[in-house]
Enzyme design. Structure first.
Site, PDB file in Angstrom:
ATOM      1  N   ILE A   3     -36.417   7.974 -14.105  1.00  0.00           N
ATOM      2  CA  ILE A   3     -35.233   8.385 -14.871  1.00  0.00           C
ATOM      3  C   ILE A   3     -35.272   9.901 -14.986  1.00  0.00           C
ATOM      4  CG2 ILE A   3     -34.026   8.193 -17.073  1.00  0.00           C
ATOM      5  CD1 ILE A   3     -35.537   5.518 -17.478  1.00  0.00           C
ATOM      6  N   HIS A   4     -34.238  10.562 -14.468  1.00  0.00           N
ATOM      7  CA  HIS A   4     -34.172  12.033 -14.536  1.00  0.00           C
ATOM      8  C   HIS A   4     -33.025  12.395 -15.480  1.00  0.00           C
ATOM      9  CE1 HIS A   4     -33.652  16.196 -13.628  1.00  0.00           C
ATOM     10  NE2 HIS A   4     -34.665  16.191 -12.793  1.00  0.00           N
ATOM     11  N   ILE A   5     -33.365  12.797 -16.694  1.00  0.00           N
ATOM     12  CA  ILE A   5     -32.349  13.070 -17.711  1.00  0.00           C
ATOM     13  C   ILE A   5     -31.752  14.452 -17.476  1.00  0.00           C
ATOM     14  CG2 ILE A   5     -31.896  13.296 -20.179  1.00  0.00           C
ATOM     15  CD1 ILE A   5     -34.293  11.368 -20.600  1.00  0.00           C
TER      16      ILE A   5
END
Length: 82
Positions: A3-5
């Site tokens: 997950i790359h916020i």
């Protein structure tokens, strides 16, 4: 799952983010994984578009089930199909 916020948040070098879990932790539905300082994001004019990448999709096939651009706590995003 990776997950790359925020797409351009890497330039912050972690500023504005407080991780609540670590790599390889198992999380439960509704469990917070990250605290985000929205003021830091606004100050840096950053959007929080967040790609999710399933790294082992051959072992755990899935389908996307959420069709909106807006996500709320508890929304189902993907569903395992196997």
């Amino acid at each position: 799952m990776l997950i790359h916020i925020g797409l351009e948040t890497v330039n912050l070098n972690g500023k504005g983010f407080t991780p609540l879990v670590k790599a390889e932790d198992q999380v439960k539905k509704g469990q917070a994984i990250m605290k985000i300082d929205l003021n830091v994001m606004k100050e840096n004019n950053l959007e929080l578009y967040t790609p999710l990448v399933v790294l082992n999709h051959e072992e755990h096939p899935f389908k996307a089930v959420h069709e909106s651009n807006e996500i709320h706590v508890g929304d189902k995003l993907i569903e395992l199909t196997k």
